[in-house]
Every structure is written in C-alpha cells, then in structure tokens.
Design a protein around this motif. Structure first.
Motif, short mmCIF file in Angstrom:
data_model
loop_
_atom_site.label_atom_id
_atom_site.label_comp_id
_atom_site.label_asym_id
_atom_site.label_seq_id
_atom_site.Cartn_x
_atom_site.Cartn_y
_atom_site.Cartn_z
N THR A 130 0.82 -1.22 0.00
CA THR A 130 0.00 0.00 0.00
C THR A 130 0.85 1.26 0.00
O THR A 130 0.41 2.30 -0.48
N TRP A 131 2.07 1.19 0.52
CA TRP A 131 2.94 2.36 0.63
C TRP A 131 3.75 2.61 -0.65
O TRP A 131 4.50 3.57 -0.74
N CYS A 132 3.60 1.77 -1.66
CA CYS A 132 4.43 1.79 -2.87
C CYS A 132 3.77 2.63 -3.97
O CYS A 132 2.73 2.23 -4.50
N ASP B 97 2.65 -5.61 3.04
CA ASP B 97 2.58 -4.72 4.20
C ASP B 97 2.71 -5.50 5.49
O ASP B 97 1.98 -6.47 5.71
#
Length: 184
Positions: free
Chosen positions: A84-86, A115
């Motif tokens: 999700t942070w990519c 994650d």
C-alpha cells in the motif's frame, strides 16, 4: 550621451530567456511524441519458455476466503506482489482492475500485499481502490514463493502452471494486456 556597444547587445541570460519564451513548445511536443510512441509501439515482450513451474499455495484472503492456486489450474494467473505504501503499485492497480474485468473468464489476478501490518491496512486500501480480485496480506508468503526485495513484482503464469513472464517495477496496463493476449 552616447550609448556603448555593450549596452545595445542583450546579455546571454536575456537571450536564453527570449529563446525559452519563443521555443517553449518544442520540449512539450517531444515529450508528447515519446509518450505516444510508447503507447502505439511498445517494446517487445519476450515470454520465458515453459518449464519454470509456478509455486502453488493456499492462503486466507483479506476477506476471510481461502485462495488456492490449484483452483485455477488451466487458467492464466497474474500474481502481483505489491504494498500500500508503494507509489508505482498504486499507479498500476487501476489497470489491473480493468484487465481483471476484461479477462475475467480467462485470467485470474491475485494480489500478494507485503505490508507488515497485514490485512489491517490492506483491506481498507483494497476497498477504497475497488480491487476486484483476491488479495492476500502476507509478506512471508510473498517472499517465500516469489522472492525479491522490490515491489511491485508481477508474475504471469500460463495455463500449464509455468511462470512465463516476470516483471519488476511498474507494469503498464498495455504491456500486461499484450502478455495476456499472447498466453490465452
């Protein structure tokens, strides 16, 4: 009072500024041309030869269902390792949603989210993004079966269960669509 020859000549910086004001559109046109070129004439796709058997696994999805690769024997599968942070992952996901809709009878997409917070962060993100294919939140599963440090990583498995295409980094929808056409 006489004007010197130096004051009549514009400075180098003024000439550069004038050139930018006059020719600003050329870099824009070159950028658009390059973009269009890769849209209509994308790079060649080299499928790996059959023989590299894809790993099989069974795991719980973020929705509480059980996903089994064995349930999709005879079907092309796209496995996407993401997070999700990519940022590149976030950009490519809408294309995967579109392709899952388009290829729903012949291709099964599955997301393996790495994650560390697991389904707690992946499920709300997947719902917000409208991800229409199974999502598994397990960094250990992703790294055990599809080792690597980079995300996103995309693997395309043919109808015989062999990994035929691997891609590390952002996967354009048009490129993946061409891979799917070659394998279905």
């Amino acid at each position: 009072m006489p004007v010197s020859a130096e004051s009549d000549t514009p400075s180098v910086w003024m000439r550069i500024a004038q050139a930018i004001r006059t020719y600003w559109h050329w870099p824009v046109l070159v950028g658009v041309a390059l973009y269009m070129m890769f849209q209509f004439w994308p790079p060649m796709i080299d499928l790996d030869p059959p023989g590299t058997e894809a790993p099989t696994f069974t795991h719980e999805t973020i929705d509480g269902d059980t996903f089994r690769t064995a349930d999709h024997d005879g079907q092309v599968m796209v496995i996407n390792v993401w997070a999700t942070w990519c940022p590149p992952c976030r950009i490519e996901l809408p294309g995967f949603v579109d392709l899952q809709n388009e290829w729903k009878d012949d291709v099964q997409f599955v997301g393996l989210a790495t994650d560390q917070q697991g389904a707690r962060v992946v499920k709300p993100f997947a719902e917000e993004q409208g991800l229409n294919y199974p999502q598994i939140a397990s960094d250990t599963l992703a790294y055990r079966h599809f080792p690597g440090e980079a995300v996103p990583r995309t693997y395309v498995i043919d109808t015989n269960g062999d990994i035929r295409y691997e891609h590390v980094g952002f996967m354009p929808k048009s490129t993946l669509n061409r891979v799917l056409r070659a394998l279905t």
